[in-house]
Design a protein around this motif. Structure first.
Motif, PDB file in Angstrom:
ATOM      1  N   PHE A 148       0.850  -1.253  -0.014  1.00  0.00           N
ATOM      2  CA  PHE A 148       0.009  -0.007   0.086  1.00  0.00           C
ATOM      3  C   PHE A 148       0.854   1.299  -0.151  1.00  0.00           C
ATOM      4  CE2 PHE A 148      -1.985   3.339   2.435  1.00  0.00           C
ATOM      5  CZ  PHE A 148      -3.302   3.706   1.761  1.00  0.00           C
ATOM      6  N   LEU A 149       1.702   1.491   0.677  1.00  0.00           N
ATOM      7  CA  LEU A 149       2.585   2.708   0.971  1.00  0.00           C
ATOM      8  C   LEU A 149       3.320   2.747  -0.183  1.00  0.00           C
ATOM      9  CD1 LEU A 149       3.062   4.961   3.224  1.00  0.00           C
ATOM     10  CD2 LEU A 149       4.973   3.599   3.735  1.00  0.00           C
ATOM     11  N   SER A 208      16.392  13.929  -2.685  1.00  0.00           N
ATOM     12  CA  SER A 208      16.773  12.537  -2.397  1.00  0.00           C
ATOM     13  C   SER A 208      18.046  12.513  -1.814  1.00  0.00           C
ATOM     14  CB  SER A 208      16.440  11.700  -3.666  1.00  0.00           C
ATOM     15  OG  SER A 208      15.317  11.636  -4.244  1.00  0.00           O
ATOM     16  N   LEU A 209      19.041  12.850  -2.387  1.00  0.00           N
ATOM     17  CA  LEU A 209      20.219  12.526  -1.774  1.00  0.00           C
ATOM     18  C   LEU A 209      20.561  13.205  -0.450  1.00  0.00           C
ATOM     19  CD1 LEU A 209      22.481  13.519  -4.811  1.00  0.00           C
ATOM     20  CD2 LEU A 209      22.040  11.372  -3.910  1.00  0.00           C
ATOM     21  N   ASN A 222      14.310   2.974   7.300  1.00  0.00           N
ATOM     22  CA  ASN A 222      12.696   2.720   7.548  1.00  0.00           C
ATOM     23  C   ASN A 222      11.815   3.843   7.070  1.00  0.00           C
ATOM     24  OD1 ASN A 222      13.463   0.520   9.126  1.00  0.00           O
ATOM     25  ND2 ASN A 222      13.877   1.583  10.954  1.00  0.00           N
ATOM     26  N   VAL A 223      12.238   5.218   6.761  1.00  0.00           N
ATOM     27  CA  VAL A 223      11.352   6.016   6.541  1.00  0.00           C
ATOM     28  C   VAL A 223      11.593   6.868   5.039  1.00  0.00           C
ATOM     29  CG1 VAL A 223      10.338   8.330   6.877  1.00  0.00           C
ATOM     30  CG2 VAL A 223      10.915   6.779   8.822  1.00  0.00           C
ATOM     31  N   TYR A 224      12.992   7.058   4.878  1.00  0.00           N
ATOM     32  CA  TYR A 224      13.389   7.921   3.595  1.00  0.00           C
ATOM     33  C   TYR A 224      13.753   7.026   2.643  1.00  0.00           C
ATOM     34  CZ  TYR A 224      14.219  11.645   7.031  1.00  0.00           C
ATOM     35  OH  TYR A 224      14.144  12.425   8.155  1.00  0.00           O
ATOM     36  N   GLY A 253      10.443   6.001   0.581  1.00  0.00           N
ATOM     37  CA  GLY A 253       9.937   6.869  -0.282  1.00  0.00           C
ATOM     38  C   GLY A 253      10.644   7.529  -1.350  1.00  0.00           C
ATOM     39  N   VAL A 254      12.115   7.267  -1.180  1.00  0.00           N
ATOM     40  CA  VAL A 254      12.862   7.939  -2.204  1.00  0.00           C
ATOM     41  C   VAL A 254      12.808   6.771  -3.471  1.00  0.00           C
ATOM     42  CG1 VAL A 254      15.105   8.133  -3.216  1.00  0.00           C
ATOM     43  CG2 VAL A 254      14.584   9.281  -0.947  1.00  0.00           C
TER      44      VAL A 254
END
Length: 221
Positions: free
Chosen positions: A56-57, A169-170, A183-185, A188-189
């Motif tokens: 989903f995410l 992103s970098l 766990n987070v970035y 998403g990237v």
């Protein structure tokens, strides 16, 4: 879908009657009501399937990014709402699965960030930039007002977004908090660059032609 179109038509008539609008306004209301209802219905199906597949995410990240890049790059659209649903489900679920797979591959087991996400981002960045410079926006057969100006605007906006996305992103991947990066970035990237690459790939002539043919086949009656 006929049901969505029927509901949108009735609501458009109701709104037009309420404000004593003319025929042009009725068409305006109908278009936007149908677009909103159709988008909500389509995304409900997509996110429902993504939830069942446990992606989903990444699918959500991909869908938001894809829609934004499609808007600023003058991406391809489908006239038939039914076709749009089918192709969108295939596309977004594929992007979600791809992003989730690479996130799993790059997620280290010893909590030490590998170079995988950086390599993935750079490869997608270079590919996307080449597509933006060479192919964006896709060629259209019908007449579009101020097309010469729009072509330049689409290309400039797309290149600017790609450049900013890479810079951002970098910055995220180089964050000192490794656990937060993993766990987070990083998810998403990877999702963002997957969506950017998928959308801009559709501007390549032979891919555009292939998707158009698939569109015709799915709509064949």
């Amino acid at each position: 879908m006929r049901l969505i179109s029927s509901i949108a038509y009735k609501w458009a008539l109701a709104v037009a009657d309420r404000f004593n609008a003319n025929h042009d306004w009725k068409r305006f209301y109908y278009y936007w009501i149908r677009l909103i209802l159709g988008t909500l219905f389509k995304m409900t199906i997509i996110f429902g399937i993504a939830y069942l597949l446990d992606v989903f995410l990444p699918t959500f990240y991909c869908a938001v990014t894809y829609g934004f890049v499609k808007l600023i790059s003058g991406g391809m659209h489908y006239r038939s709402f039914g076709r749009s649903i089918l192709l969108s489900v295939m596309l977004f679920i594929t992007m979600g699965v791809v992003a989730d797979t690479f996130n799993y591959i790059y997620k280290p087991f010893d909590d030490t960030l590998t170079k995988g996400p950086f390599i993935y981002s750079w490869v997608m960045f270079i590919f996307s930039m080449v597509c933006a410079i060479t192919f964006v926006p896709v060629k259209v057969k019908h007449k579009v007002k101020l097309w010469g100006f729009r072509k330049i605007l689409y290309k400039v906006l797309t290149i600017a977004f790609i450049g900013y996305a890479m810079y951002y992103s970098l910055g995220l991947l180089n964050s000192p908090n490794v656990e937060e990066v993993i766990n987070v970035y990083m998810p998403g990237v990877i999702s963002v660059w997957t969506a950017v690459a998928f959308e801009l790939a559709a501007s390549i002539p032979f891919i555009y032609y292939g998707v158009t043919r698939l569109n015709q086949i799915l709509n064949y009656k």
